[in-house]
Write an enzyme that holds these catalytic residues in place. Structure first.
Site, mmCIF file in Angstrom:
data_model
loop_
_atom_site.group_PDB
_atom_site.id
_atom_site.type_symbol
_atom_site.label_atom_id
_atom_site.label_comp_id
_atom_site.label_asym_id
_atom_site.label_seq_id
_atom_site.Cartn_x
_atom_site.Cartn_y
_atom_site.Cartn_z
ATOM 1 N N ASP A 31 0.834 -1.206 0.000
ATOM 2 C CA ASP A 31 0.000 0.000 0.000
ATOM 3 C C ASP A 31 0.868 1.255 0.000
ATOM 4 O O ASP A 31 0.541 2.252 -0.645
ATOM 5 C CB ASP A 31 -0.917 0.017 1.233
ATOM 6 C CG ASP A 31 -2.034 -1.009 1.124
ATOM 7 O OD1 ASP A 31 -2.182 -1.602 0.042
ATOM 8 O OD2 ASP A 31 -2.736 -1.224 2.129
ATOM 9 N N TYR A 34 2.239 1.958 -3.450
ATOM 10 C CA TYR A 34 1.142 2.478 -4.276
ATOM 11 C C TYR A 34 0.874 3.949 -3.944
ATOM 12 O O TYR A 34 0.727 4.788 -4.837
ATOM 13 C CB TYR A 34 -0.121 1.648 -4.052
ATOM 14 C CG TYR A 34 -1.328 2.147 -4.806
ATOM 15 C CD1 TYR A 34 -1.586 1.721 -6.106
ATOM 16 C CD2 TYR A 34 -2.211 3.062 -4.228
ATOM 17 C CE1 TYR A 34 -2.687 2.188 -6.814
ATOM 18 C CE2 TYR A 34 -3.308 3.543 -4.926
ATOM 19 C CZ TYR A 34 -3.541 3.099 -6.210
ATOM 20 O OH TYR A 34 -4.633 3.574 -6.905
ATOM 21 N N LYS A 111 -27.536 -12.509 -9.134
ATOM 22 C CA LYS A 111 -28.292 -11.250 -9.151
ATOM 23 C C LYS A 111 -27.841 -10.444 -7.935
ATOM 24 O O LYS A 111 -28.295 -10.670 -6.818
ATOM 25 C CB LYS A 111 -29.800 -11.506 -9.106
ATOM 26 C CG LYS A 111 -30.610 -10.231 -9.300
ATOM 27 C CD LYS A 111 -32.096 -10.516 -9.377
ATOM 28 C CE LYS A 111 -32.865 -9.238 -9.682
ATOM 29 N NZ LYS A 111 -32.630 -8.160 -8.712
ATOM 30 N N ARG A 132 -30.033 3.992 -13.003
ATOM 31 C CA ARG A 132 -31.106 3.473 -13.859
ATOM 32 C C ARG A 132 -32.271 4.455 -13.976
ATOM 33 O O ARG A 132 -32.840 4.623 -15.042
ATOM 34 C CB ARG A 132 -31.600 2.129 -13.303
ATOM 35 C CG ARG A 132 -32.689 1.513 -14.157
ATOM 36 C CD ARG A 132 -33.137 0.150 -13.649
ATOM 37 N NE ARG A 132 -34.252 -0.307 -14.461
ATOM 38 C CZ ARG A 132 -35.521 0.021 -14.255
ATOM 39 N NH1 ARG A 132 -35.840 0.794 -13.239
ATOM 40 N NH2 ARG A 132 -36.475 -0.424 -15.044
ATOM 41 N N CYS A 418 -39.246 8.566 24.112
ATOM 42 C CA CYS A 418 -38.765 9.097 25.387
ATOM 43 C C CYS A 418 -38.731 10.617 25.300
ATOM 44 O O CYS A 418 -38.328 11.182 24.282
ATOM 45 C CB CYS A 418 -37.363 8.555 25.664
ATOM 46 S SG CYS A 418 -36.524 9.391 27.022
#
EC number: 6.5.1.2
Length: 662
Positions: A31, A34, A111, A132, A418
């Site tokens: 990491d 990178y 799915k 969508r 409450c």
């Protein structure tokens, strides 16, 4: 090395390692290594801004916040799928397909339970991404999608195409996000799908970037200059281009193999690190798909098989009441542990007291429990034939189990709440609200500091804020001498806020800022408000019976009266400040505000109008006299233009304040 060449080299390296890490899950560097590559790229792009491009991996961190999402018309309509819930319905689908095109191969896929998106690439570069929406028009969420590291910003080839995928949040990331939100007193997401949808639709891409979203691509919608025979071929091509494709996509020769694969996915479901809500069955042959076509709503060449929510029988050992951060009392069933959907369930929500009565749920009952994506499973049915006569009826308490304050259920509401300001369950959220801009406006007192004050036991209610000392605050993380002094000054300054701001800050159920203004204006002092009766409130404009009951119940609670007294002793203002009307120049005039104002906040502009006899409403109608327009106005401006309402900018508003051009 030439900066242009080095930037090109860094982008190629980072894109390669992104693909290894986020798509293949096979990292080659640490990491830290990178991060160093990314840091160098960002520094070079800042030094040479003319070399910055939209497809640079540096663009994933998130751009500037948006005012609203732009609508976007899909290149290919994003149709929904017809559903099947049984083997018989799957066989009916197969029969219809074979009657139209003969024998076919199918592909069975997972799915994913997430949010469907369309991604558009032009000559290999990611240009537009949209939700969508209604299937024809979605929302342009390109900047947010760029923060998802498994979405390639540049493809392997300079190809123009459109793909469809599902954005989701892994279960581990979902649990971590909810833990963080709980610490901050924020509402929890019900399930990973809701979390993914809420994260993708953030107006600030930097928020999306922190949410650890992922994506699986499941369909090639359109491509220029290439032809494929089968769906499987398109998935293989998309994988080669750098996409993270749907991980399970099994080719099946007939419907029997399809049914077998769907059952195998069902058995695998609980072992997956993300949620699925079924399997998708698609015709593999792309030419046969064209012949089958589509209805107005869904393609005839695909169907979604939905798995039913898993149900198990168990016993209710006890019913306890939990108090949420808004003060809502929720009954919860303590269950004999039972395994459902891959996890052991030992409690289930009972929603509210009406739900318990409707289902006739008793302590000791044998019940059917269902888990359908919610954080806590629910009791859906009582097995009454297994009752022994030893079961006990549950009675909802009228006192909060956390603090002992009165728990009130208003007429027409299912929830009992409450009323206690001292209630530990709702303290964090209550103090955040009290310090907020529209309430006491204590600058610098945010959730992180409030959390520390509570965890260290330095405050136990809102009044304790006014007794904090320098030595209390200097021990907190990230609080130096200057920030401590600034916060103490902000707390001191907040003592002078007007009565309506204090009343709103108390967080009384149903009492918003407008209602607080009406009440403060009428009663003038906190003492008068506390002494007032139910009918005194209902006579006020815009104060209905529910609001009246809520405020009377609040001040009937002893601990709340004690906290008001403590605030009073600390020097917090308890009276309506007699500002009076500055003038009557806006008498009888109605204003609507839209867009971001540069010279004032909306609240300040509203007060200026009201101090001059005017009224501010939220919607434009024929009764509106003026629409004050700021930067990036919304649909209110368009409606005002259609109705012929006078539109003014800030400069004109300032002239009107002086009595000019009214």
């Amino acid at each position: 090395m030439d900066p242009k060449e080095r930037i090109k080299e860094l982008r190629e390296k980072i894109n390669y390692h992104n693909y290894r890490y986020y798509v293949l899950d096979q990292p080659e560097i640490s990491d830290y290594e990178y991060d160093m590559l990314m840091r160098e790229l960002i520094e070079l792009e800042e030094k040479y801004p003319e070399l910055k491009t939209p497809d640079s991996p540096s663009q994933r961190v998130g751009g500037e916040p948006l005012k609203e999402f732009e609508p976007f018309t899909h290149v290919v309509p994003m149709l929904s799928l017809a559903n099947a819930f049984s083997e018989g319905e799957l066989r009916d689908f197969d029969r219809r397909v074979r009657e139209a095109v003969g024998d076919v191969e199918y592909v069975v896929e997972l799915k994913i339970d997430g949010l469907s998106v369309e991604l558009i690439y032009e000559k290999g570069i990611f240009t537009v991404g949209s939700t969508r929406g209604d299937g024809i028009v979605g929302e342009n969420v390109t900047q947010n999608l760029k923060t998802i590291k498994s979405i390639p910003l540049r493809l392997k080839d300079d190809v123009s195409l459109v793909v469809r995928g599902e954005v989701f949040m892994p279960r581990a990331s979902f649990e971590k996000l909810n833990e963080e939100r709980e610490k901050l007193g924020e509402s929890l997401f019900a399930n990973p799908r809701n979390a993914a949808a809420g994260s993708l639709r953030q107006l600030d891409p930097k928020v999306t970037a922190k949410r650890d979203l992922d994506i699986f691509i499941f369909n090639l919608q359109k491509i220029e200059g290439r032809k494929f025979k089968t769906h499987i071929e398109t998935l293989e091509f998309l994988n080669e281009q750098g996409f993270k494709i749907i991980p399970i996509h099994k080719k099946c020769s007939n419907i029997d193999e399809v049914i077998k694969e769907i059952e195998e996915i069902r058995n695998l479901r609980d072992k997956l690190p993300y949620d699925i809500d079924g399997a998708v069955v698609k015709v593999n042959d792309l030419e046969k798909r064209e012949i089958l076509g589509q209805t107005a709503k869904d393609p005839r060449w695909a169907i979604a098989f939905k798995y039913p929510a898993e149900r198990k029988k168990t016993k209710v050992l006890d019913i306890i009441v939990q108090v949420g951060r808004t003060g809502a009392l929720t009954p919860t069933a303590i269950l004999e542990p039972v395994a459902i959907s891959g996890s052991v369930v030992s409690r289930a929500t009972l929603h509210n007291e009406d739900y318990i009565k409707e289902k006739d749920i008793r302590i000791g009952d044998t019940v059917i429990v269902q888990k359908a994506g919610e954080i806590i499973p629910e009791v859906v049915e009582v097995v009454k034939e297994e009752r022994t006569g030893q079961e006990r009826e549950f009675v909802m308490p009228d006192r909060c189990p956390e603090c002992g304050a009165l728990a009130v259920r208003l007429l027409g509401e299912a929830i009992r709440r409450c009323t206690g300001l001292n209630c530990p369950a709702q303290l964090l959220r209550g103090i955040i609200h009290f310090a907020s801009k529209d309430a006491m406006d204590i600058e610098g007192l945010g959730p992180a500091i409030i959390n520390q004050l509570l965890s260290k036991g330095l405050i136990h209610n809102i009044a304790d804020l006014y007794y904090l000392k320098y030595e209390d605050l200097i021990q907190l993380e990230r609080m130096g001498d200057k920030s401590v002094k600034n916060l103490l000054n902000a707390i001191e300054e907040s003592k002078t806020r007007d009565l309506d701001r204090l009343l709103f800050g108390l967080g009384i159920n149903l009492i918003g800022s407008k209602a607080a203004q009406v009440i403060a204006e009428h009663f003038k002092t906190m003492d008068n408000i506390m002494k007032a009766k139910f009918e005194d409130f209902t006579q006020l404009p815009d104060i209905g019976p529910k609001m009246a009951r809520s405020i009377v119940s609040f001040f009937a609670e002893k601990q709340n009266v004690e906290i008001i007294e403590k605030l009073k002793n600390a020097g917090v203002n308890m009276k309506k400040l007699s500002k009076g009307k500055v003038s009557n120049i806006f008498e009888g005039k109605t204003f609507v505000l839209t867009g971001a104002l540069e010279s004032y906040t909306r609240e300040e502009a509203t007060r200026m109008i009201e101090e001059r006899g005017g009224k501010v409403t939220n919607s434009v109608s024929k009764k509106t006299d003026y629409v004050l327009v700021g930067k990036d106005p919304g649909s209110k401006l368009k409606k005002a233009q259609e109705l012929g309402i006078k539109i003014i900018d800030e400069k004109q508003f300032e002239e009107m304040l002086k009595g000019e051009n009214i």
